[in-house]
Design a protein around this motif. Structure first.
Motif, PDB file in Angstrom:
ATOM      1  N   THR A 431     -46.770 -21.519  62.393  1.00 17.95           N
ATOM      2  CA  THR A 431     -46.686 -22.190  61.342  1.00 17.95           C
ATOM      3  C   THR A 431     -45.207 -22.598  61.021  1.00 17.95           C
ATOM      4  O   THR A 431     -45.137 -23.841  60.670  1.00 17.95           O
ATOM      5  CB  THR A 431     -47.362 -21.371  60.099  1.00 17.95           C
ATOM      6  OG1 THR A 431     -48.501 -21.147  60.525  1.00 17.95           O
ATOM      7  CG2 THR A 431     -47.568 -21.943  58.896  1.00 17.95           C
ATOM      8  N   LEU A 432     -44.356 -21.717  61.089  1.00 20.00           N
ATOM      9  CA  LEU A 432     -42.969 -21.960  60.809  1.00 20.00           C
ATOM     10  C   LEU A 432     -42.540 -23.022  61.814  1.00 20.00           C
ATOM     11  O   LEU A 432     -41.735 -23.909  61.417  1.00 20.00           O
ATOM     12  CB  LEU A 432     -41.983 -20.727  61.012  1.00 20.00           C
ATOM     13  CG  LEU A 432     -42.284 -19.497  60.050  1.00 20.00           C
ATOM     14  CD1 LEU A 432     -41.462 -18.340  60.354  1.00 20.00           C
ATOM     15  CD2 LEU A 432     -41.903 -20.104  58.634  1.00 20.00           C
ATOM     16  N   GLU A 433     -42.935 -23.015  63.131  1.00 16.36           N
ATOM     17  CA  GLU A 433     -42.416 -24.194  64.064  1.00 16.36           C
ATOM     18  C   GLU A 433     -42.903 -25.419  63.492  1.00 16.36           C
ATOM     19  O   GLU A 433     -42.188 -26.323  63.519  1.00 16.36           O
ATOM     20  CB  GLU A 433     -42.774 -23.777  65.455  1.00 16.36           C
ATOM     21  CG  GLU A 433     -42.158 -24.634  66.348  1.00 16.36           C
ATOM     22  CD  GLU A 433     -43.334 -24.571  67.834  1.00 16.36           C
ATOM     23  OE1 GLU A 433     -42.526 -24.983  68.792  1.00 16.36           O
ATOM     24  OE2 GLU A 433     -44.362 -24.417  67.893  1.00 16.36           O
ATOM     25  N   ARG A 434     -44.213 -25.590  63.198  1.00 13.28           N
ATOM     26  CA  ARG A 434     -44.898 -26.781  63.028  1.00 13.28           C
ATOM     27  C   ARG A 434     -44.049 -27.197  61.585  1.00 13.28           C
ATOM     28  O   ARG A 434     -44.320 -28.742  61.383  1.00 13.28           O
ATOM     29  CB  ARG A 434     -46.429 -26.699  62.775  1.00 13.28           C
ATOM     30  CG  ARG A 434     -47.097 -26.224  63.911  1.00 13.28           C
ATOM     31  CD  ARG A 434     -48.601 -26.507  63.772  1.00 13.28           C
ATOM     32  NE  ARG A 434     -48.634 -28.258  63.714  1.00 13.28           N
ATOM     33  CZ  ARG A 434     -49.818 -28.803  63.843  1.00 13.28           C
ATOM     34  NH1 ARG A 434     -51.209 -28.199  63.793  1.00 13.28           N
ATOM     35  NH2 ARG A 434     -50.017 -30.137  63.695  1.00 13.28           N
ATOM     36  N   ALA A 435     -43.780 -26.510  60.739  1.00 11.94           N
ATOM     37  CA  ALA A 435     -43.228 -26.770  59.394  1.00 11.94           C
ATOM     38  C   ALA A 435     -41.680 -27.101  59.636  1.00 11.94           C
ATOM     39  O   ALA A 435     -40.919 -27.683  58.692  1.00 11.94           O
ATOM     40  CB  ALA A 435     -43.150 -25.647  58.390  1.00 11.94           C
ATOM     41  N   GLY A 436     -41.028 -26.948  61.020  1.00 10.21           N
ATOM     42  CA  GLY A 436     -39.829 -27.517  61.305  1.00 10.21           C
ATOM     43  C   GLY A 436     -38.799 -26.421  61.118  1.00 10.21           C
ATOM     44  O   GLY A 436     -37.711 -26.761  61.243  1.00 10.21           O
ATOM     45  N   ALA A 437     -39.181 -25.194  60.984  1.00 10.09           N
ATOM     46  CA  ALA A 437     -38.504 -23.960  60.716  1.00 10.09           C
ATOM     47  C   ALA A 437     -38.165 -23.306  61.813  1.00 10.09           C
ATOM     48  O   ALA A 437     -39.111 -23.395  62.947  1.00 10.09           O
ATOM     49  CB  ALA A 437     -38.685 -23.215  59.682  1.00 10.09           C
ATOM     50  N   ASP A 438     -37.027 -22.539  62.269  1.00  2.00           N
ATOM     51  CA  ASP A 438     -36.928 -21.589  63.358  1.00  2.00           C
ATOM     52  C   ASP A 438     -38.003 -20.464  63.336  1.00  2.00           C
ATOM     53  O   ASP A 438     -37.788 -19.737  62.408  1.00  2.00           O
ATOM     54  CB  ASP A 438     -35.438 -21.033  63.500  1.00  2.00           C
ATOM     55  CG  ASP A 438     -35.284 -20.444  64.638  1.00  2.00           C
ATOM     56  OD1 ASP A 438     -36.141 -20.033  65.373  1.00  2.00           O
ATOM     57  OD2 ASP A 438     -34.081 -20.159  65.076  1.00  2.00           O
ATOM     58  N   PRO A 439     -38.876 -20.427  64.267  1.00  2.00           N
ATOM     59  CA  PRO A 439     -40.020 -19.312  64.230  1.00  2.00           C
ATOM     60  C   PRO A 439     -39.459 -18.001  64.244  1.00  2.00           C
ATOM     61  O   PRO A 439     -40.284 -16.981  63.868  1.00  2.00           O
ATOM     62  CB  PRO A 439     -40.743 -19.855  65.292  1.00  2.00           C
ATOM     63  CG  PRO A 439     -39.895 -20.360  66.133  1.00  2.00           C
ATOM     64  CD  PRO A 439     -38.882 -21.251  65.418  1.00  2.00           C
TER      65      PRO A 439
END
Length: 470
Positions: A431-439
């Motif tokens: 989810t973090l990756e899809r939101a553009g954040a570092d997972p």
């Protein structure tokens, strides 16, 4: 720095056992001898002791010295602590030493290094200090560093070297060999020659071995390999490292947005990047910041305390769940003893899945193409783990406490929480990756919140619902 330098000047097999231990680390007694000689003002002895060391080992020596001892040590070893040593230093230690130098000294130091190492030294300076250093550099060196600084940090543009050999495809091999022999300004360490079109677009590469074994009359276009891996200058260094690993590269051409050849990256720099990125992901998972023991205490405090504060907020969620069942806990105190087991095992299960998922994302093993397959896999693993641990804890509680009902409750809660932990461990970083954040950034905090709150809710809720608490 060049990989050939590292290979040629690497540790010798017969290194003095009084200097290095079996794991190739400086012995504490040796470090003390050097520092004692410096403190006593016996700089000749200090230099004699340190002179046989490789630049990387000299850098280790400086880093092992206490903060207030480093400046004196560097001054005592001034003839030995050259540009190569500064290139090997930890960035925090190097920054402290650079701050004590005059701009002209920093400019001289940077001018002796490859562009990527010079940029690493200059990029951490304040803007005014950067300008003062750049003004004192040679025009060619200055232009190369200024160009590199226009690229974002941790990109191929910052990492690349400008010193390379590029020739047109219509040249003959003999012409190329004569050119390399006669031009003293060319790069001295390289593994392949880049072939470019008239507008300086890379069209192929020639390995040195191929050049040396080809007739002088052969055309470069006939011996070059057209298939090559091009690195965009703004590509993140982690992605660059993955390309080197995937395609087993020794060096690669770097191109600007117009496709023009602007530099090259060599494998020795990639080794450092792989090490940095691997360590960075582990530290980010724990919210520990850079995790560098040479980092200033204030910076370490700032990087850690914000995640501890976030953890405090998420812990309140679990505490709120417990509060809903405080009457059940008052009536059957054994619940307070058992509920941390459910939350703790669930947290460990979530951390296992999280670590695997973050690594898979970082290495491009987990992408949009196999995202749901990975979720399904972790769900099946969680079910198997959950059933095994549930049986063990259920039977154990029933036998020890003499209550099969309580054993069944904790077994069901354990199974439920481990399944939830497995799903959270894979879905949170995705989810973090899809939101553009570092997972990798603080995923563990959210996974822990889920496993704690769901573990408490499942165990206390089931215990209350089935009538274990009367």
């Amino acid at each position: 720095m060049s990989a050939s330098d590292n290979i040629a000047a690497g540790p010798a097999p017969d290194r003095d056992a009084t200097i290095m231990d079996a794991e190739d680390r400086l012995r504490p007694e040796f470090v003390e001898r050097v520092l004692d000689a410096v403190e006593a003002g016996d700089h000749d002895t200090a230099r004699k002791l340190v002179e046989p060391l490789h630049p990387a080992d000299v850098a280790d020596l400086i880093e092992l010295a206490a903060r207030d001892e480093r400046e004196g040590l560097v001054k005592a070893l001034a003839e030995i602590v050259d540009a190569d040593v500064y290139a090997e230093l930890n960035e925090h230690v190097r920054e402290t030493l650079i701050d004590e130098m005059e701009p002209g000294q920093v400019a001289d130091l940077a001018g002796q290094l490859d562009t990527d190492d010079a940029v690493a030294i200059i990029e951490d300076l304040d803007r005014d200090e950067q300008q003062a250093v750049l003004e004192r550099m040679e025009p060619d060196d200055r232009a190369a560093v200024e160009e590199a600084l226009t690229y974002p940090e941790e990109t191929a543009g910052r990492l690349m070297q400008r010193d390379l050999i590029a020739v047109p495809e219509h040249w003959k091999v003999g012409q190329l060999i004569d050119y390399m022999r006669s031009n003293d300004e060319l790069a001295t360490d390289f593994w392949e020659v880049f072939v470019v079109s008239p507008n300086h677009h890379p069209v192929g590469t020639c390995k040195l071995s191929t050049i040396l074994r080809s007739p002088r009359t052969s055309l470069v276009r006939d011996i070059m390999v057209e298939d090559q891996t091009l690195i965009p200058a703004e590509m993140d260094q982690e992605e660059v490292a993955l390309r080197f690993q995937k395609y087993a590269l020794i060096s690669a051409a770097v191109v600007d947005p117009n496709g023009r050849l602007v530099g090259m990256i060599t494998v020795d720099d990639i080794v450092h990047i792989i090490q940095e990125e691997a360590g960075e992901d582990v530290l980010l998972l724990s919210g520990a910041g850079e995790g560098d023991i040479n980092e200033p205490i204030v910076d370490t405090y700032r990087s850690r305390v914000r995640w501890l504060a976030a953890n405090l907020m998420t812990a309140l969620v679990a505490a709120t769940v417990i509060r809903f069942f405080e009457h059940s806990i008052e009536r059957l105190a054994i619940l307070a003893v058992l509920m941390p087991i459910v939350a703790g095992v669930g947290g460990n299960a979530g951390t296992q899945t999280l670590a695997v998922t973050v690594r898979a994302i970082a290495t491009n093993q987990l992408t949009g193409s196999n995202r749901w397959r990975a979720v399904g896999r972790e769900l099946r693993v969680a079910i198997l783990n959950g059933l095994t641990i549930a049986v063990l804890i259920g039977v154990g509680v029933a036998v020890v406490l003499g209550s099969w009902q309580l054993g069944g409750v904790i077994a069901a809660a354990m199974l439920f929480n481990i399944i939830i932990a497995g799903l959270a461990g894979v879905l949170v970083p995705l989810t973090l990756e899809r939101a553009g954040a570092d997972p990798a950034v603080a995923s563990s905090i959210f996974v822990t919140m889920v496993t704690d709150s769901m573990g408490f809710l499942a165990f206390l809720g089931l215990a209350t619902a089935v009538g274990v608490v009367r």
